[in-house]
Design a protein around this motif. Structure first.
Motif, PDB file in Angstrom:
ATOM      1  N   VAL A  58     -23.637  16.899  -7.951  1.00 49.87           N
ATOM      2  CA  VAL A  58     -22.817  15.871  -8.596  1.00 49.87           C
ATOM      3  C   VAL A  58     -21.506  15.708  -7.849  1.00 49.87           C
ATOM      4  O   VAL A  58     -21.092  14.595  -7.518  1.00 49.87           O
ATOM      5  N   ASP A  59     -20.866  16.834  -7.609  1.00 44.22           N
ATOM      6  CA  ASP A  59     -19.620  16.835  -6.833  1.00 44.22           C
ATOM      7  C   ASP A  59     -19.926  17.223  -5.388  1.00 44.22           C
ATOM      8  O   ASP A  59     -20.824  18.034  -5.137  1.00 44.22           O
ATOM      9  N   ARG A  60     -19.158  16.668  -4.486  1.00 42.02           N
ATOM     10  CA  ARG A  60     -19.296  17.055  -3.075  1.00 42.02           C
ATOM     11  C   ARG A  60     -17.930  17.047  -2.410  1.00 42.02           C
ATOM     12  O   ARG A  60     -17.016  16.299  -2.822  1.00 42.02           O
ATOM     13  N   LYS A  61     -17.806  17.875  -1.397  1.00 50.61           N
ATOM     14  CA  LYS A  61     -16.570  17.889  -0.608  1.00 50.61           C
ATOM     15  C   LYS A  61     -16.637  16.741   0.406  1.00 50.61           C
ATOM     16  O   LYS A  61     -17.354  16.816   1.407  1.00 50.61           O
ATOM     17  N   ALA A  62     -15.906  15.687   0.130  1.00 51.31           N
ATOM     18  CA  ALA A  62     -15.941  14.520   1.017  1.00 51.31           C
ATOM     19  C   ALA A  62     -15.256  14.805   2.349  1.00 51.31           C
ATOM     20  O   ALA A  62     -15.717  14.360   3.408  1.00 51.31           O
ATOM     21  N   ALA A  63     -14.152  15.564   2.313  1.00 51.10           N
ATOM     22  CA  ALA A  63     -13.418  15.846   3.545  1.00 51.10           C
ATOM     23  C   ALA A  63     -12.486  17.020   3.339  1.00 51.10           C
ATOM     24  O   ALA A  63     -11.996  17.253   2.218  1.00 51.10           O
ATOM     25  N   THR A  64     -12.280  17.747   4.397  1.00 47.43           N
ATOM     26  CA  THR A  64     -11.260  18.798   4.419  1.00 47.43           C
ATOM     27  C   THR A  64     -10.147  18.323   5.344  1.00 47.43           C
ATOM     28  O   THR A  64     -10.369  18.097   6.534  1.00 47.43           O
ATOM     29  N   VAL A  65      -8.976  18.133   4.782  1.00 46.41           N
ATOM     30  CA  VAL A  65      -7.846  17.547   5.510  1.00 46.41           C
ATOM     31  C   VAL A  65      -6.863  18.649   5.876  1.00 46.41           C
ATOM     32  O   VAL A  65      -6.418  19.405   5.004  1.00 46.41           O
ATOM     33  N   TYR A 110      -4.926  11.286   0.406  1.00 40.26           N
ATOM     34  CA  TYR A 110      -5.837  10.186   0.040  1.00 40.26           C
ATOM     35  C   TYR A 110      -5.767   9.068   1.077  1.00 40.26           C
ATOM     36  O   TYR A 110      -6.785   8.567   1.560  1.00 40.26           O
ATOM     37  N   LYS A 111      -4.547   8.654   1.438  1.00 41.85           N
ATOM     38  CA  LYS A 111      -4.389   7.548   2.388  1.00 41.85           C
ATOM     39  C   LYS A 111      -4.955   7.905   3.761  1.00 41.85           C
ATOM     40  O   LYS A 111      -5.589   7.075   4.418  1.00 41.85           O
ATOM     41  N   SER A 112      -4.688   9.123   4.217  1.00 39.14           N
ATOM     42  CA  SER A 112      -5.124   9.513   5.562  1.00 39.14           C
ATOM     43  C   SER A 112      -6.648   9.486   5.701  1.00 39.14           C
ATOM     44  O   SER A 112      -7.167   9.268   6.802  1.00 39.14           O
ATOM     45  N   TYR A 113      -7.365   9.693   4.594  1.00 42.16           N
ATOM     46  CA  TYR A 113      -8.829   9.726   4.671  1.00 42.16           C
ATOM     47  C   TYR A 113      -9.458   8.373   4.372  1.00 42.16           C
ATOM     48  O   TYR A 113     -10.395   7.944   5.066  1.00 42.16           O
ATOM     49  N   TYR A 114      -8.940   7.673   3.372  1.00 44.51           N
ATOM     50  CA  TYR A 114      -9.607   6.460   2.920  1.00 44.51           C
ATOM     51  C   TYR A 114      -9.070   5.182   3.566  1.00 44.51           C
ATOM     52  O   TYR A 114      -9.755   4.149   3.543  1.00 44.51           O
ATOM     53  N   MET A 115      -7.861   5.210   4.121  1.00 42.13           N
ATOM     54  CA  MET A 115      -7.265   3.965   4.608  1.00 42.13           C
ATOM     55  C   MET A 115      -7.351   3.797   6.124  1.00 42.13           C
ATOM     56  O   MET A 115      -7.212   2.680   6.614  1.00 42.13           O
ATOM     57  N   LEU A 116      -7.538   4.875   6.872  1.00 40.64           N
ATOM     58  CA  LEU A 116      -7.550   4.761   8.334  1.00 40.64           C
ATOM     59  C   LEU A 116      -8.660   5.632   8.893  1.00 40.64           C
ATOM     60  O   LEU A 116      -8.678   6.843   8.691  1.00 40.64           O
ATOM     61  N   GLN A 117      -9.583   4.983   9.617  1.00 36.23           N
ATOM     62  CA  GLN A 117     -10.750   5.711  10.117  1.00 36.23           C
ATOM     63  C   GLN A 117     -10.437   6.477  11.393  1.00 36.23           C
ATOM     64  O   GLN A 117     -10.918   7.602  11.586  1.00 36.23           O
ATOM     65  N   ASP A 163       3.353   5.678   8.286  1.00 39.53           N
ATOM     66  CA  ASP A 163       3.581   6.166   6.930  1.00 39.53           C
ATOM     67  C   ASP A 163       2.705   5.421   5.921  1.00 39.53           C
ATOM     68  O   ASP A 163       2.295   5.996   4.896  1.00 39.53           O
ATOM     69  N   ALA A 164       2.414   4.167   6.202  1.00 31.57           N
ATOM     70  CA  ALA A 164       1.556   3.395   5.299  1.00 31.57           C
ATOM     71  C   ALA A 164       0.133   3.928   5.273  1.00 31.57           C
ATOM     72  O   ALA A 164      -0.617   3.644   4.318  1.00 31.57           O
ATOM     73  N   TYR A 165      -0.233   4.698   6.278  1.00 37.28           N
ATOM     74  CA  TYR A 165      -1.583   5.260   6.342  1.00 37.28           C
ATOM     75  C   TYR A 165      -1.597   6.757   6.013  1.00 37.28           C
ATOM     76  O   TYR A 165      -2.587   7.437   6.257  1.00 37.28           O
ATOM     77  N   GLY A 166      -0.517   7.262   5.469  1.00 28.67           N
ATOM     78  CA  GLY A 166      -0.489   8.643   5.023  1.00 28.67           C
ATOM     79  C   GLY A 166      -0.173   9.655   6.104  1.00 28.67           C
ATOM     80  O   GLY A 166      -0.472  10.844   5.926  1.00 28.67           O
ATOM     81  N   PHE A 167       0.450   9.233   7.218  1.00 29.64           N
ATOM     82  CA  PHE A 167       0.800  10.148   8.305  1.00 29.64           C
ATOM     83  C   PHE A 167       2.301  10.120   8.532  1.00 29.64           C
ATOM     84  O   PHE A 167       2.954   9.074   8.450  1.00 29.64           O
ATOM     85  N   THR A 168       2.844  11.284   8.840  1.00 31.45           N
ATOM     86  CA  THR A 168       4.264  11.420   9.192  1.00 31.45           C
ATOM     87  C   THR A 168       4.363  11.744  10.669  1.00 31.45           C
ATOM     88  O   THR A 168       3.813  12.754  11.126  1.00 31.45           O
TER      89      THR A 168
END
Length: 318
Positions: A58-65, A110-117, A163-168
């Motif tokens: 049911v649950d899965r680890k989508a990504a390790t950041v 969230y942004k770093s994984y879902y907003m920028l490939q 920064d808009a994509y979750g990166f500093t």
């Protein structure tokens, strides 16, 4: 009722056993990492470091950041104001933003994984665009002199975009400026010529100082020598005056005193001349009585000198 409860317990037991066997029930998140959990394909939550449990299938680890600072290097070609194409080696240090936000969807993870490939490729494009916009306003020499300021401006611009994509973006460094071979040779020749010119100027200045110093020393030496000669002549004149006064005290007249003094000087001169040994022949009158004529010639020469404007020989007057 008991049969339903028993069925649920059996199903749960099967899930636990399968989860334990497949390793899909328990998981551990390492320090400085975050794990995105999706439930049935939809974002569910973000978990941090530690021991966690999830529902198998049911649950899965989508990504390790990773939350650690990372580094990437880029080679970028740009053109300066004076139309010189140079190659820049740029080093960028960055990490996923630590901001959590009001909701998980606003967090950096969230942004770093879902907003920028492809965040690294996107960051390279941003840095390239910023450099190709700023470098053309500088000459080649200014790029070398202001590369740190240019890097800071680029870092500020790209940081806002990433920064808009979750990166500093921690820092952007220009680590190397590569020049075309012909441009580098020309710059080396110019530098060599400037150094040669500076060396020639320094040598000329040193020679000028040496000449001025020597001239000043020579002038001071001549001044001191002149003072010595003047003092010597004063001493001689004082000695002559004293000698004449002594002679005149015996009752000898002025003319006879002068002749006697001149004869004494002449004999001393001849004695010194003989002692030097620089001449082997001295012509003298054959008769000593003719020395009077020599005295008369010396007196006549002295008188002629006075008539011509020369200072008279010192005499003592009563």
């Amino acid at each position: 009722m008991f049969e339903l409860i028993g069925l649920v317990l059996v199903v749960l037991a099967i899930f636990v056993i399968v989860g334990l066997v497949t390793g899909n029930l328990f998981y551990v998140v390492k320090q400085q990492h975050a794990v995105i959990i999706e439930r049935l394909g939809k974002f569910h939550k973000i978990v941090g470091a530690g021991f966690h449990v999830k529902i198998p299938f049911v649950d899965r680890k989508a990504a390790t950041v990773s939350l650690r600072t990372m580094k990437n290097g880029f080679n970028i070609d740009v053109k300066t104001e004076d139309n010189v194409t140079i190659g820049l080696e740029v080093s960028a240090q960055y990490h996923v933003s630590y901001e959590r936000g009001a909701t998980p969807q606003e967090s950096g993870v969230y942004k770093s994984y879902y907003m920028l490939q492809q965040p690294v490729a996107q960051m390279r494009d941003f840095i390239t665009d910023a450099l190709r916009s700023s470098i053309p306003v500088y000459t080649l020499d200014e790029v070398f002199a202001k590369k740190d300021d240019i890097a800071k401006d680029v870092n500020a611009t790209v940081s806002e975009q990433m920064d808009a994509y979750g990166f500093t973006l921690v820092s952007t460094l220009i680590t190397k400026i590569a020049l075309p071979a012909e441009v580098e040779d020309s710059m080396n020749q110019i530098n060599a010529a400037q150094r040669t010119k500076a060396a020639a100027q320094d040598l000329a200045e040193a020679d000028r100082i040496r000449r001025v110093t020597e001239a000043q020393a020579e002038a001071e030496a001549m001044e001191k020598a002149g003072e010595g000669i003047a003092n010597q002549r004063k001493a001689i004149a004082a000695g002559i005056k004293e000698s004449l006064e002594t002679i005149q005290e015996t009752g000898v007249g002025n003319a006879e005193a002068n002749q006697l003094f001149m004869f004494t000087q002449w004999t001393e001169m001849m004695s010194d001349f003989a002692k030097t040994g620089k001449a082997s022949t001295v012509v003298l009158p054959s008769d000593f009585s003719q020395t009077a004529g020599m005295f008369e010639q010396m007196v006549a020469a002295s008188s002629a000198g006075r008539d011509a404007g020369e200072p008279p020989a010192p005499t003592a007057e009563r």
